[in-house]
Design an enzyme around this catalytic site. Sequence first.
Site, PDB file in Angstrom:
ATOM      1  N   ASN A 180       0.870  -1.222   0.003  1.00 21.15           N
ATOM      2  CA  ASN A 180      -0.158  -0.086   0.032  1.00 21.15           C
ATOM      3  C   ASN A 180       0.956   1.461  -0.094  1.00 21.15           C
ATOM      4  O   ASN A 180       1.946   1.337   0.804  1.00 21.15           O
ATOM      5  CB  ASN A 180      -0.936  -0.132   1.162  1.00 21.15           C
ATOM      6  CG  ASN A 180      -2.001   0.965   1.256  1.00 21.15           C
ATOM      7  OD1 ASN A 180      -2.802   0.969   0.343  1.00 21.15           O
ATOM      8  ND2 ASN A 180      -2.041   1.746   2.232  1.00 21.15           N
ATOM      9  N   GLU A 243      -7.541   4.588   0.651  1.00 25.80           N
ATOM     10  CA  GLU A 243      -7.442   5.609   1.788  1.00 25.80           C
ATOM     11  C   GLU A 243      -8.092   6.892   1.011  1.00 25.80           C
ATOM     12  O   GLU A 243      -7.674   8.137   1.473  1.00 25.80           O
ATOM     13  CB  GLU A 243      -6.230   5.966   2.350  1.00 25.80           C
ATOM     14  CG  GLU A 243      -5.641   4.670   3.124  1.00 25.80           C
ATOM     15  CD  GLU A 243      -4.359   5.095   3.781  1.00 25.80           C
ATOM     16  OE1 GLU A 243      -4.206   6.187   3.975  1.00 25.80           O
ATOM     17  OE2 GLU A 243      -3.694   4.228   3.999  1.00 25.80           O
ATOM     18  N   ASP A 245      -9.512  10.477  -0.054  1.00 26.23           N
ATOM     19  CA  ASP A 245      -9.988  11.665   0.141  1.00 26.23           C
ATOM     20  C   ASP A 245      -9.745  12.653  -0.628  1.00 26.23           C
ATOM     21  O   ASP A 245      -8.296  12.491  -1.278  1.00 26.23           O
ATOM     22  CB  ASP A 245      -9.800  11.896   1.798  1.00 26.23           C
ATOM     23  CG  ASP A 245      -8.392  11.627   1.968  1.00 26.23           C
ATOM     24  OD1 ASP A 245      -7.596  11.738   1.202  1.00 26.23           O
ATOM     25  OD2 ASP A 245      -7.980  11.554   3.373  1.00 26.23           O
TER      26      ASP A 245
HETATM   27  C1  XIL Z   1      -3.298   8.524   9.419  1.00 29.03           C
HETATM   28  C2  XIL Z   1      -4.654   8.603  10.794  1.00 29.03           C
HETATM   29  O1  XIL Z   1      -5.772   9.054   9.787  1.00 29.03           O
HETATM   30  C3  XIL Z   1      -4.424   9.564  11.631  1.00 29.03           C
HETATM   31  O2  XIL Z   1      -5.559   9.412  12.541  1.00 29.03           O
HETATM   32  C4  XIL Z   1      -3.041   9.416  12.399  1.00 29.03           C
HETATM   33  O3  XIL Z   1      -2.952  10.451  13.345  1.00 29.03           O
HETATM   34  C5  XIL Z   1      -1.839   9.387  11.383  1.00 29.03           C
HETATM   35  O4  XIL Z   1      -2.167   8.547  10.278  1.00 29.03           O
HETATM   36  N1  XIL Z   1      -1.458   7.046   5.212  1.00 29.03           N
HETATM   37  C6  XIL Z   1      -1.837   5.972   6.160  1.00 29.03           C
HETATM   38  C7  XIL Z   1      -2.553   5.823   7.159  1.00 29.03           C
HETATM   39  O5  XIL Z   1      -1.337   4.848   5.331  1.00 29.03           O
HETATM   40  O6  XIL Z   1      -2.418   5.138   8.163  1.00 29.03           O
HETATM   41  C8  XIL Z   1      -2.706   7.475   7.693  1.00 29.03           C
HETATM   42  O7  XIL Z   1      -3.481   7.682   8.573  1.00 29.03           O
HETATM   43  C9  XIL Z   1      -2.752   8.357   6.631  1.00 29.03           C
HETATM   44  C10 XIL Z   1      -1.600   8.173   5.517  1.00 29.03           C
END
Ligand code: XIL
Length: 445
Positions: A180, A243, A245
């Site tokens: 990932n 992920e 957004d």
């Molecule tokens: C982020 C979380 O959303 C937050 O709550 C935490 O403080 C930091 O991590 N890439 C990833 C995720 O693989 O695990 C991350 O998540 C965002 C970036």
Amino acid sequence: MTMTLTSTASAGTTLKASAAEKGRYFGAAVAGQKLSDSAYVTILNREFNSVVAENDMKWDATEPQQGRFNYTGGDRLVAHAQANGQSVRGHALLWYQQQPGWAQNMSGSALRSAMMNHVTQVATHFKGKIHSWDVVNEAFADGNSGARRDSNLQRTGNDWIEAAFRAARAADPGAKLCYNDYNTDGINAKSTGIYNMVRDFKSRGVPIDCVGFQSHLGTSLSGDYQANLQRFADLDVDVQITELDVMGGGNQANIYAGVTRACMNVSRCTGITTWGVRDCDSWRGSDNALLFECSGNKKAAYTSTLNALNAGPGITPSPTTPGPTTPGPTSPPPTSPSPTTPPPTTPPPGGCTASVSLNSWTGGFVASVKVTAGAAGTNGWNVSVTLPGGASVTNTWSATASGSTGTVRFANVNYNGRLGAGQVTEFGFQGTGSGAGMTPTCTAS
Ligand code: XIL
């Protein structure tokens, strides 16, 4: 008399129903404490049929002290998912961030052992409950190098990623195993570096099943987003948007729709996960990056995503069991040059040596064993270790153990038996009790 027209292919009215009609999942990252917020849970269960822990399955959460595991948050999420018909993505076994302090302070073979133990323990704990694991997260550098990111993990040796995948497969053969990363939203140096790694893994039988594209996006979508997903799919791995957004504002709905369309157009794209549920749940704060307002109202991006799901072609999902427990080609790849003179039919004695390095804590240990082939190379090897009284082997990776107490014999697995002269391979095992003073003996065949 009234007449009702019904269509056999009804358009879904929720994200999860639309995705499911197309053979996919639609997921959300969940912060543990939100599971007691009923407005949040209402949306989560109505719209999403996959969940991933936003933080609760990371290394700092699951192994806050070495060898002491805490699965409270992860188990809570799995229970929620099971009660509500949601599948679970596991995130993440090894990552350079969110490591517990003790791991941040480790290096070399002690860290390598701790890493493999972590993978084995966590994947074993959640065995049978995880649809896909992010085995390794964010191991490549940003920018133009296409190279691995420097980290304490990387400094244990370039083979740490494949070792992690092998350990994860051994621990939970039913989970799909993913790599990932982010900034992989098109064909660029970073995604190409990852592509080359995946291609190499596939050619050598390293057990990788999927690649996750985080897709934390800004105000535009790269024109080759879909082509990039497709080139990975063509390596015979599933791809997933893991992920998602997107920066709020004028282009947000278009970008969500573009990502969704790209996934629908790639038959190996099996699901999309947004990194949270409502804007105010997002790690991106004021970017308003998600599909629901804080009030719970659906945004324009929700509608565009739903429409793109409904418009997309369907796929028949592949079986959830990814394949044999023991990975690797039946004949190992020709990594070593063939000898110029044919090897003797009876291998000479002492065809290999083994050394053990130990990582112990009160009541347990992880042993990493290095096997080095002698001058004749090996077709296979066996390592015998006599454990101290009271100790027993509970887990083994990259070898097959016979016995668990007293003298235990470890045989190569099919991908690491054949070694060229001087070539080194490693396997490991975990035990209870004390592992002090073990002297391994290696026999080659
Ligand atoms: C982020 C979380 O959303 C937050 O709550 C935490 O403080 C930091 O991590 N890439 C990833 C995720 O693989 O695990 C991350 O998540 C965002 C970036």
